[in-house]
Write an enzyme that holds these catalytic residues in place. Sequence first.
Site, mmCIF file in Angstrom:
data_model
loop_
_atom_site.group_PDB
_atom_site.id
_atom_site.type_symbol
_atom_site.label_atom_id
_atom_site.label_comp_id
_atom_site.label_asym_id
_atom_site.label_seq_id
_atom_site.Cartn_x
_atom_site.Cartn_y
_atom_site.Cartn_z
ATOM 1 C CB SER A 21 18.761 -15.809 -2.922
ATOM 2 O OG SER A 21 19.346 -15.105 -2.245
ATOM 3 N N GLY A 63 10.386 -8.383 -4.141
ATOM 4 C CA GLY A 63 11.565 -7.172 -4.753
ATOM 5 C C GLY A 63 10.480 -6.583 -5.413
ATOM 6 C CB THR A 106 18.966 -11.958 -6.897
ATOM 7 O OG1 THR A 106 18.644 -12.747 -6.362
ATOM 8 C CG2 THR A 106 18.391 -11.180 -8.044
ATOM 9 N NE ARG A 157 9.667 -12.162 -8.512
ATOM 10 C CZ ARG A 157 10.627 -12.574 -7.767
ATOM 11 N NH1 ARG A 157 12.363 -11.655 -8.098
ATOM 12 N NH2 ARG A 157 10.664 -11.160 -6.852
ATOM 13 C CB VAL A 158 12.303 -9.460 -14.416
ATOM 14 C CG1 VAL A 158 12.592 -8.462 -13.663
ATOM 15 C CG2 VAL A 158 12.301 -10.209 -15.242
ATOM 16 N N GLY A 159 12.693 -9.793 -10.433
ATOM 17 C CA GLY A 159 12.333 -8.689 -9.726
ATOM 18 C C GLY A 159 12.535 -8.034 -9.630
ATOM 19 C CG ASP A 160 14.077 -5.564 -5.736
ATOM 20 O OD1 ASP A 160 14.126 -7.106 -5.656
ATOM 21 O OD2 ASP A 160 14.963 -5.621 -5.205
ATOM 22 C CB THR A 189 17.719 -7.351 -0.300
ATOM 23 O OG1 THR A 189 18.234 -8.952 -0.178
ATOM 24 C CG2 THR A 189 18.471 -6.795 1.282
ATOM 25 N N GLY A 190 15.401 -8.534 -0.558
ATOM 26 C CA GLY A 190 14.041 -8.491 -0.046
ATOM 27 C C GLY A 190 12.775 -8.817 -1.239
ATOM 28 C CB THR A 204 19.533 -10.274 -3.567
ATOM 29 O OG1 THR A 204 18.028 -11.031 -4.158
ATOM 30 C CG2 THR A 204 19.744 -9.306 -4.635
HETATM 31 N N1 ASP Z 1 15.365 -8.657 -3.859
HETATM 32 C C1 ASP Z 1 14.583 -9.967 -4.958
HETATM 33 C C2 ASP Z 1 14.153 -10.056 -5.688
HETATM 34 O O1 ASP Z 1 12.873 -9.936 -4.973
HETATM 35 C C3 ASP Z 1 15.034 -11.255 -3.342
HETATM 36 C C4 ASP Z 1 16.120 -10.888 -2.573
HETATM 37 O O2 ASP Z 1 16.452 -10.159 -1.992
HETATM 38 O O3 ASP Z 1 16.860 -11.987 -2.670
HETATM 39 O O4 ASP Z 1 13.950 -11.122 -6.956
#
Ligand code: ASP
Length: 332
Positions: A90, A248, A212, A222-225, A245-246, A194
């Site tokens: 990831s 997002g 990540t 899609r864009v995460g946190d 992490t987690g 991440t």
């Molecule tokens: N936080 C990341 C996301 O949502 C994913 C991850 O922690 O691996 O893109």
Amino acid sequence: MADRRSFLKASALGAAAGLPILTACAQAEDEATAQAPDQGPAVRPVALATWIHGVDANRAAWPILESGGRALDAVEAGVKVPEADPAITSVGYGGAPDRDGRVTLDACIMDESGRCGSVAFLEHILHPISVARRVMEVTPHVMLVGQGALDFALAQGFERQDMLTEEAEANWRRWMSENGVTAPPPINAENHDTIGMLTLDRDGNLSGACTTSGAAYKYHGRVGDSPIIGAGLYVDNDVGGATATGWGEAVIRAVGCFLVVELMRQGHPPDEACRLAVERVIEKNPDWRDIQVGFIALDKRGRYGGYCIAPGFNYAAKTPDLDELIDAPSRL
Ligand code: ASP
């Protein structure tokens, strides 16, 4: 508590080095009431990073920190290790693609003066963190996305490369054949890994980085946190830094890392700030039992901690005195 332990060891080292030692009285006060973040150095340097791949990231950052280098250089060098490692599914090269089979990358970086740079939905670049740093250093902007970010990277001399490994492609094809092209991306406590990293250098300056390939099999675009300053990463050199992490989307809803830093500003030690931020994530996300979110935080004095929703999140810490992987306490 890891930060407490390293803090005590560092006090002993400080005595040997002729540095001021906190008295037992001051230590008791530290436990009873959270200390103001400007209350003198305890441990320096420190490298802190999410997940087991944080161990190698910290080790890559260490020569820079140990020789008196800058936290920003250390944090970039650290996260470049998992970015280039095809075994980490990831982050960067070898990361899981989106539903269309494309590896799209998110990264951001923040330095001791509050400068920050970010890239999102970036393809074909091995080290998105270095592009994020370049955005910070040579443009008047904070964030570049998609084709614009790629054009910028190529103009800056970064090489274009294929980021989808054979293994990642095979896993994606298997997932698509089992779930079908219209299936939503998997939302569960496993879809994470991440790398988020925080460093404190010998001058007492903080920096952070987060990079990540995002949630596996996400919708294209899609864009995460992770590239969002305040969500996946935040650093305030007067206080401390945090990274996430987690899932997002859940972190974005709570502006998670800004919240962790603000909680430290109010006097909460890093582990407690992370716990309170997880509670906020839980409040804002009714599906919280199905997801994972973890925070780590490092304060100005070298104290650190982490907390998460579901068991299984760990993070790596390195100080002059220790090099360890810590299981974060969890809500479930
Ligand atoms: N936080 C990341 C996301 O949502 C994913 C991850 O922690 O691996 O893109």
